[in-house]
Design a protein around this motif. Structure first.
Motif, PDB file in Angstrom:
ATOM      1  N   ILE A   1       1.005   7.917 -11.441  1.00 34.76           N
ATOM      2  CA  ILE A   1       0.631   6.647 -12.071  1.00 34.76           C
ATOM      3  C   ILE A   1      -0.842   6.372 -11.813  1.00 34.76           C
ATOM      4  O   ILE A   1      -1.272   6.248 -10.664  1.00 34.76           O
ATOM      5  CB  ILE A   1       1.479   5.483 -11.524  1.00 34.76           C
ATOM      6  CG1 ILE A   1       2.968   5.798 -11.675  1.00 34.76           C
ATOM      7  CG2 ILE A   1       1.114   4.192 -12.237  1.00 34.76           C
ATOM      8  CD1 ILE A   1       3.406   6.091 -13.092  1.00 34.76           C
ATOM      9  N   GLU A   2      -1.623   6.262 -12.869  1.00 35.52           N
ATOM     10  CA  GLU A   2      -3.052   5.977 -12.763  1.00 35.52           C
ATOM     11  C   GLU A   2      -3.413   4.865 -13.738  1.00 35.52           C
ATOM     12  O   GLU A   2      -2.644   4.539 -14.651  1.00 35.52           O
ATOM     13  CB  GLU A   2      -3.882   7.223 -13.070  1.00 35.52           C
ATOM     14  CG  GLU A   2      -3.642   8.395 -12.113  1.00 35.52           C
ATOM     15  CD  GLU A   2      -4.164   8.126 -10.711  1.00 35.52           C
ATOM     16  OE1 GLU A   2      -4.962   7.181 -10.548  1.00 35.52           O
ATOM     17  OE2 GLU A   2      -3.769   8.865  -9.771  1.00 35.52           O
ATOM     18  N   ALA A   3      -4.589   4.293 -13.560  1.00 38.13           N
ATOM     19  CA  ALA A   3      -5.061   3.240 -14.459  1.00 38.13           C
ATOM     20  C   ALA A   3      -5.282   3.803 -15.856  1.00 38.13           C
ATOM     21  O   ALA A   3      -5.509   5.006 -16.043  1.00 38.13           O
ATOM     22  CB  ALA A   3      -6.349   2.635 -13.921  1.00 38.13           C
TER      23      ALA A   3
ATOM     24  N   LEU B   1       0.833  -1.207   0.000  1.00 39.59           N
ATOM     25  CA  LEU B   1       0.000   0.000   0.000  1.00 39.59           C
ATOM     26  C   LEU B   1       0.865   1.253   0.000  1.00 39.59           C
ATOM     27  O   LEU B   1       0.539   2.244  -0.677  1.00 39.59           O
ATOM     28  CB  LEU B   1      -0.931  -0.014   1.211  1.00 39.59           C
ATOM     29  CG  LEU B   1      -2.029  -1.089   1.187  1.00 39.59           C
ATOM     30  CD1 LEU B   1      -2.798  -1.101   2.495  1.00 39.59           C
ATOM     31  CD2 LEU B   1      -2.981  -0.857   0.017  1.00 39.59           C
ATOM     32  N   ALA B   2       1.975   1.226   0.742  1.00 42.88           N
ATOM     33  CA  ALA B   2       2.890   2.370   0.732  1.00 42.88           C
ATOM     34  C   ALA B   2       3.510   2.555  -0.647  1.00 42.88           C
ATOM     35  O   ALA B   2       3.648   3.684  -1.140  1.00 42.88           O
ATOM     36  CB  ALA B   2       3.973   2.173   1.792  1.00 42.88           C
ATOM     37  N   TYR B   3       3.874   1.450  -1.277  1.00 40.98           N
ATOM     38  CA  TYR B   3       4.460   1.524  -2.622  1.00 40.98           C
ATOM     39  C   TYR B   3       3.458   2.065  -3.636  1.00 40.98           C
ATOM     40  O   TYR B   3       3.789   2.921  -4.460  1.00 40.98           O
ATOM     41  CB  TYR B   3       4.939   0.130  -3.037  1.00 40.98           C
ATOM     42  CG  TYR B   3       5.344   0.040  -4.479  1.00 40.98           C
ATOM     43  CD1 TYR B   3       6.517   0.641  -4.933  1.00 40.98           C
ATOM     44  CD2 TYR B   3       4.540  -0.631  -5.408  1.00 40.98           C
ATOM     45  CE1 TYR B   3       6.880   0.567  -6.270  1.00 40.98           C
ATOM     46  CE2 TYR B   3       4.898  -0.716  -6.734  1.00 40.98           C
ATOM     47  CZ  TYR B   3       6.071  -0.113  -7.165  1.00 40.98           C
ATOM     48  OH  TYR B   3       6.421  -0.177  -8.495  1.00 40.98           O
ATOM     49  N   VAL B   4       2.201   1.581  -3.582  1.00 37.77           N
ATOM     50  CA  VAL B   4       1.174   2.069  -4.506  1.00 37.77           C
ATOM     51  C   VAL B   4       0.919   3.551  -4.281  1.00 37.77           C
ATOM     52  O   VAL B   4       0.741   4.324  -5.248  1.00 37.77           O
ATOM     53  CB  VAL B   4      -0.119   1.248  -4.358  1.00 37.77           C
ATOM     54  CG1 VAL B   4      -1.256   1.882  -5.160  1.00 37.77           C
ATOM     55  CG2 VAL B   4       0.109  -0.188  -4.819  1.00 37.77           C
ATOM     56  N   ALA B   5       0.894   3.976  -3.010  1.00 43.60           N
ATOM     57  CA  ALA B   5       0.722   5.401  -2.719  1.00 43.60           C
ATOM     58  C   ALA B   5       1.853   6.218  -3.332  1.00 43.60           C
ATOM     59  O   ALA B   5       1.633   7.318  -3.871  1.00 43.60           O
ATOM     60  CB  ALA B   5       0.651   5.616  -1.211  1.00 43.60           C
ATOM     61  N   TRP B   6       3.078   5.673  -3.272  1.00 47.51           N
ATOM     62  CA  TRP B   6       4.216   6.369  -3.885  1.00 47.51           C
ATOM     63  C   TRP B   6       4.039   6.473  -5.398  1.00 47.51           C
ATOM     64  O   TRP B   6       4.305   7.535  -5.984  1.00 47.51           O
ATOM     65  CB  TRP B   6       5.509   5.625  -3.556  1.00 47.51           C
ATOM     66  CG  TRP B   6       6.701   6.198  -4.254  1.00 47.51           C
ATOM     67  CD1 TRP B   6       7.434   7.296  -3.898  1.00 47.51           C
ATOM     68  CD2 TRP B   6       7.303   5.699  -5.473  1.00 47.51           C
ATOM     69  NE1 TRP B   6       8.441   7.527  -4.808  1.00 47.51           N
ATOM     70  CE2 TRP B   6       8.380   6.561  -5.782  1.00 47.51           C
ATOM     71  CE3 TRP B   6       7.021   4.624  -6.303  1.00 47.51           C
ATOM     72  CZ2 TRP B   6       9.183   6.361  -6.897  1.00 47.51           C
ATOM     73  CZ3 TRP B   6       7.821   4.426  -7.423  1.00 47.51           C
ATOM     74  CH2 TRP B   6       8.888   5.277  -7.720  1.00 47.51           C
TER      75      TRP B   6
END
Length: 461
Positions: A250-252, A239-244
């Protein structure tokens, strides 16, 4: 066969009219059968857009170079780190050819089917294996250098662990430590393979809680807390990595939108209709009219599915119905609903492959229904065999029919090279990574232009 669910013994009975043979005990049966299917299903066809995105990272000389490719690309491929770096390592062992890179899917297909084989009752194993060997969904993603077979493999191990827990003997010798670590490690690998695995992890939690009584929850946590702690740390790190990555913009992919028709498209792919209908590009164009010319074959397969569900369900013992309905509700339909809701909320496109983690549970519930049909005898067996035959035809059609061939980037690059055209004069509605993988870095890509708009582009500005 006795089992304990949430501390209460229940009897999970499989149809008793099917005799157990010695080959149903051997792990080599699914191992060798899936290896054979994998070798047939994987092709040397040209990579298409998404596969090219995988390939350019795989051929990078170092992990740092592969990471730079991911950062430069700046899209959701950053959310499938375990797959990308597994493919990078695999390429160093087997080479960069199309067949070699796609072949990474084979061991995960073998792992997934073998894990499910070991977890289901012996009488269900032949039906499970038959279904997984002819599944068009599995055949299609075996033949793609993308993450979805890897998702299938890890989620199948997690699903198998749930089956073992569901059917565990009611005695204190159950190997809680081993079981909890198998579940935690498979789920941790799943979510780091692709972030969409978080939705399946949520479904697993729902399934477990639905089977546990409140009074047993504390004892269950005491027995499994080391593995749960490890899994929690893996989740927090992800979750921390995705938040970064989101902070980096970075978006879908914004191309396409989700509607409730996405549920029909999911049913179309999971049900194995893809090989009997039009090619994927025709469906993605938003036109369902192309299905009309394929209606007879699609209708036959649909009727076979209907017969399997109605007659198979009627012939299942009550205890097996509870298992099948629970897995279907939590591990198949709940993730589907979550993906559809996310797509509608975020305004992004839902694709059935995002729910690949649910396919092992779908295979298990289908195999129970097929087993119920076979135990019923008579016309019911013909309904089951008709379904398997239809799925086999669909799989072979996906693999061999030119209608379902991938976009031929390799052939176009070779043709352009033979024409000796200066690269800077070429405008091509193509993906830069795939074109670069095939050795033509000077192409000027354009996307989603009409023929008239493309004709107006004679040279770069």
């Amino acid at each position: 066969m006795k089992s304990s669910v949430s501390g209460t013994p229940t009897t999970l009975s499989s149809p008793k009219k099917i005799k157990t043979n010695s080959w149903q005990e051997s792990v080599f049966v699914p191992f060798l059968a899936t290896l054979g299917v994998g070798l047939v299903a994987v092709s040397s066809d040209s990579f298409w857009i998404d596969e090219g995105l995988s390939a350019v990272k795989a051929v990078a000389p170092t992990p740092a170079a592969a990471w730079q490719e991911l950062q430069a690309e700046a899209n959701t491929n950053l959310h499938m780190l375990l797959y990308m770096f597994s493919l990078w390592a695999w390429e160093k062992l087997v080479g960069p050819s199309e067949w070699a890179l796609r072949a990474l899917n084979i061991p995960f297909y073998m792992l997934g089917v073998t894990a499910l084989w070991k977890a289901v009752p012996r009488t269900v194993r032949p039906c499970l294996l038959a279904f997984c060997l002819v599944s068009p969904f599995l055949w299609f993603y075996l033949n793609e250098a993308r993450t979805y077979s890897m998702l299938f493999g890890f989620s199948a191990v997690a699903t198998a662990a749930l089956l073992v827990w569901q059917e565990r003997p009611d005695n204190p010798s159950f190997a809680w430590g081993k079981w909890s670590w198998v579940l935690a490690l498979s789920l941790a690998a799943l979510i780091w393979t692709h972030v969409v695995g978080l939705v399946f992890e949520l479904a697993v939690a729902g399934f477990l809680l639905s089977r546990l009584e409140i009074r047993n929850l504390a004892a269950w946590v005491r027995q499994t807390w080391p593995a749960l702690l490890f899994l929690g740390v893996c989740n927090l790190a992800l979750l921390a990595y995705v938040a970064w990555t989101k902070a980096q913009g970075i978006e879908a992919n914004p191309i396409g939108k989700t509607s409730w028709l996405g549920a029909l498209y999911w049913l179309y792919e999971f049900g194995g209709f893809a090989g009997l209908g039009p090619n994927r590009n025709s469906l993605r164009s938003g036109s369902w009219q192309g299905l009309a010319s394929h209606f007879p074959l699609l209708a036959i397969l649909g009727l076979a599915w209907l017969g399997v569900f109605l007659a198979g369900w009627k012939n299942l013992p009550a205890q097996d119905r509870r298992l099948v309905s629970g897995m279907g509700a939590f591990l198949v339909f709940l993730p589907l609903l979550v993906f559809l809701m996310i797509g509608l909320w975020q305004g992004i496109r839902f694709l059935p492959r995002y729910a690949a983690s649910s396919y092992p549970a779908f295979a298990v519930l289908t195999s129970f229904l097929l087993c119920g049909l076979w135990a019923g005898g008579g016309w019911r067996r013909w309904a089951g065999l008709s379904l398997l035959a239809g799925l086999a035809c669909s799989s072979l059609n996906l693999r061999l029919n030119p209608v379902h061939a991938k976009d031929d980037y390799r052939g176009v690059v070779r043709w352009l090279s033979a024409q000796k055209i200066q690269p800077e004069t070429i405008w091509w509605a193509a993906d830069t990574s795939t074109v670069r993988f095939y050795g033509m870095p000077g192409v000027n890509p354009v996307m989603n232009l009409t023929p008239s708009e493309l004709a107006g582009k004679s040279r770069p500005a």
